[in-house]
Write a protein that holds these residues in place. Structure first.
Motif, PDB file in Angstrom:
ATOM      1  N   HIS A  19      28.288   5.410 -14.640  1.00  0.00           N
ATOM      2  CA  HIS A  19      28.630   5.795 -16.010  1.00  0.00           C
ATOM      3  C   HIS A  19      27.354   6.150 -16.746  1.00  0.00           C
ATOM      4  N   LEU A  20      27.315   7.347 -17.324  1.00  0.00           N
ATOM      5  CA  LEU A  20      26.129   7.855 -18.002  1.00  0.00           C
ATOM      6  C   LEU A  20      26.468   8.155 -19.454  1.00  0.00           C
ATOM      7  N   VAL A  21      25.586   7.788 -20.365  1.00  0.00           N
ATOM      8  CA  VAL A  21      25.822   7.996 -21.794  1.00  0.00           C
ATOM      9  C   VAL A  21      24.632   8.714 -22.401  1.00  0.00           C
ATOM     10  N   GLU A  22      24.925   9.854 -23.031  1.00  0.00           N
ATOM     11  CA  GLU A  22      23.867  10.662 -23.632  1.00  0.00           C
ATOM     12  C   GLU A  22      23.638  10.291 -25.094  1.00  0.00           C
ATOM     13  N   SER A  23      22.414  10.485 -25.545  1.00  0.00           N
ATOM     14  CA  SER A  23      22.090  10.299 -26.956  1.00  0.00           C
ATOM     15  C   SER A  23      20.850  11.128 -27.286  1.00  0.00           C
ATOM     16  N   GLY A  24      20.597  11.277 -28.582  1.00  0.00           N
ATOM     17  CA  GLY A  24      19.357  11.904 -29.020  1.00  0.00           C
ATOM     18  C   GLY A  24      19.477  13.316 -29.547  1.00  0.00           C
ATOM     19  N   GLY A  25      20.658  13.885 -29.517  1.00  0.00           N
ATOM     20  CA  GLY A  25      20.809  15.235 -30.034  1.00  0.00           C
ATOM     21  C   GLY A  25      20.660  15.271 -31.546  1.00  0.00           C
ATOM     22  N   GLY A  26      20.658  16.480 -32.083  1.00  0.00           N
ATOM     23  CA  GLY A  26      20.537  16.638 -33.520  1.00  0.00           C
ATOM     24  C   GLY A  26      20.218  18.067 -33.885  1.00  0.00           C
ATOM     25  N   SER A  27      19.845  18.260 -35.142  1.00  0.00           N
ATOM     26  CA  SER A  27      19.499  19.586 -35.643  1.00  0.00           C
ATOM     27  C   SER A  27      17.995  19.677 -35.848  1.00  0.00           C
ATOM     28  N   VAL A  28      17.434  20.795 -35.467  1.00  0.00           N
ATOM     29  CA  VAL A  28      15.993  20.990 -35.584  1.00  0.00           C
ATOM     30  C   VAL A  28      15.705  22.459 -35.848  1.00  0.00           C
ATOM     31  N   GLN A  29      14.597  22.726 -36.482  1.00  0.00           N
ATOM     32  CA  GLN A  29      14.193  24.100 -36.728  1.00  0.00           C
ATOM     33  C   GLN A  29      13.533  24.694 -35.489  1.00  0.00           C
ATOM     34  N   PRO A  30      13.539  26.010 -35.377  1.00  0.00           N
ATOM     35  CA  PRO A  30      12.840  26.658 -34.257  1.00  0.00           C
ATOM     36  C   PRO A  30      11.392  26.188 -34.173  1.00  0.00           C
ATOM     37  N   GLY A  31      10.959  25.913 -32.969  1.00  0.00           N
ATOM     38  CA  GLY A  31       9.614  25.386 -32.763  1.00  0.00           C
ATOM     39  C   GLY A  31       9.548  23.875 -32.756  1.00  0.00           C
ATOM     40  N   GLY A  32      10.633  23.229 -33.129  1.00  0.00           N
ATOM     41  CA  GLY A  32      10.662  21.769 -33.189  1.00  0.00           C
ATOM     42  C   GLY A  32      10.905  21.118 -31.850  1.00  0.00           C
ATOM     43  N   SER A  33      11.027  19.789 -31.877  1.00  0.00           N
ATOM     44  CA  SER A  33      11.193  18.993 -30.658  1.00  0.00           C
ATOM     45  C   SER A  33      12.332  18.000 -30.815  1.00  0.00           C
ATOM     46  N   LEU A  34      12.924  17.660 -29.684  1.00  0.00           N
ATOM     47  CA  LEU A  34      13.923  16.600 -29.606  1.00  0.00           C
ATOM     48  C   LEU A  34      13.733  15.868 -28.286  1.00  0.00           C
ATOM     49  N   ARG A  35      14.141  14.623 -28.290  1.00  0.00           N
ATOM     50  CA  ARG A  35      14.123  13.836 -27.051  1.00  0.00           C
ATOM     51  C   ARG A  35      15.518  13.301 -26.795  1.00  0.00           C
ATOM     52  N   LEU A  36      16.095  13.705 -25.672  1.00  0.00           N
ATOM     53  CA  LEU A  36      17.411  13.230 -25.276  1.00  0.00           C
ATOM     54  C   LEU A  36      17.267  12.087 -24.288  1.00  0.00           C
ATOM     55  N   SER A  37      18.230  11.193 -24.329  1.00  0.00           N
ATOM     56  CA  SER A  37      18.200  10.043 -23.439  1.00  0.00           C
ATOM     57  C   SER A  37      19.539   9.873 -22.753  1.00  0.00           C
ATOM     58  N   CYS A  38      19.504   9.557 -21.475  1.00  0.00           N
ATOM     59  CA  CYS A  38      20.704   9.344 -20.675  1.00  0.00           C
ATOM     60  C   CYS A  38      20.643   7.909 -20.132  1.00  0.00           C
ATOM     61  N   ARG A  39      21.479   7.064 -20.662  1.00  0.00           N
ATOM     62  CA  ARG A  39      21.472   5.666 -20.219  1.00  0.00           C
ATOM     63  C   ARG A  39      22.395   5.488 -19.018  1.00  0.00           C
ATOM     64  N   ILE A  40      21.885   4.827 -18.003  1.00  0.00           N
ATOM     65  CA  ILE A  40      22.617   4.661 -16.749  1.00  0.00           C
ATOM     66  C   ILE A  40      23.160   3.247 -16.640  1.00  0.00           C
ATOM     67  N   SER A  41      24.423   3.151 -16.323  1.00  0.00           N
ATOM     68  CA  SER A  41      25.005   1.856 -15.968  1.00  0.00           C
ATOM     69  C   SER A  41      24.853   1.698 -14.469  1.00  0.00           C
ATOM     70  N   GLY A  42      24.135   0.708 -14.062  1.00  0.00           N
ATOM     71  CA  GLY A  42      23.847   0.555 -12.643  1.00  0.00           C
ATOM     72  C   GLY A  42      22.362   0.725 -12.399  1.00  0.00           C
ATOM     73  N   VAL A  43      22.008   1.189 -11.219  1.00  0.00           N
ATOM     74  CA  VAL A  43      20.609   1.361 -10.864  1.00  0.00           C
ATOM     75  C   VAL A  43      20.364   2.799 -10.419  1.00  0.00           C
ATOM     76  N   PHE A  44      19.132   3.219 -10.482  1.00  0.00           N
ATOM     77  CA  PHE A  44      18.793   4.600 -10.126  1.00  0.00           C
ATOM     78  C   PHE A  44      19.159   4.904  -8.678  1.00  0.00           C
ATOM     79  N   SER A  45      19.047   3.894  -7.824  1.00  0.00           N
ATOM     80  CA  SER A  45      19.326   4.115  -6.408  1.00  0.00           C
ATOM     81  C   SER A  45      20.791   4.393  -6.125  1.00  0.00           C
ATOM     82  N   ASP A  46      21.655   4.213  -7.137  1.00  0.00           N
ATOM     83  CA  ASP A  46      23.063   4.571  -6.981  1.00  0.00           C
ATOM     84  C   ASP A  46      23.242   6.083  -6.930  1.00  0.00           C
ATOM     85  N   TYR A  47      22.212   6.819  -7.352  1.00  0.00           N
ATOM     86  CA  TYR A  47      22.312   8.273  -7.486  1.00  0.00           C
ATOM     87  C   TYR A  47      21.269   8.976  -6.636  1.00  0.00           C
TER      88      TYR A  47
END
Length: 122
Positions: free
Chosen positions: A1-29
């Motif tokens: 199960h993966l849950v995304e976060s971090g989106g939003g509105s930004v002006q051209p040239g700006g930055s955003l950081r998205l995050s994907c939280r994993i239920s379980g461990v990385f080795s599951d994928y």
């Protein structure tokens, strides 16, 4: 199960950081990828990270602007996006990914989660 976060509105040239939280461990994928869907378009691969060797892959349009990484402490796969432009607008999803000829591949996935919306506008 993966849950995304971090989106939003930004002006051209700006930055955003998205995050994907994993239920379980990385080795599951084999890999986790970020895919996006712009209005009226198909999903396209943005970036993915393969866990067995840490290799990363990016869509051609990224052109060095984005960085995908894993955070072991937070159990997340993050996407740092810099120098955003209007063409980066869309809903961003993180899903289990394959890698086919150096390209992130979501296989035959048909049902996508809610994702996180990124809007780039002046």
């Amino acid at each position: 199960h993966l849950v995304e976060s971090g989106g939003g509105s930004v002006q051209p040239g700006g930055s955003l950081r998205l995050s994907c939280r994993i239920s379980g461990v990385f080795s599951d994928y084999y890999a986790i990828g970020w895919f996006r869907q712009a209005p009226g378009k198909e999903h396209e691969g943005v970036a993915c990270i393969r866990f067995r060797d840490g290799a990363t892959f990016y869509g051609d349009f990224v052109k060095g602007r984005f960085t995908i990484s894993r955070d072991n402490a937070k159990n997340t796969v993050d996407l740092q996006m810099n120098t955003l432009n209007s063409e980066d607008t869309g809903v961003y999803h993180c899903v289990p990914s394959g890698v086919v000829s150096g390209t992130c591949d979501y296989g035959d996935l048909e049902v996508w989660g809610q994702g996180t919306l990124v809007t780039v506008s002046a």
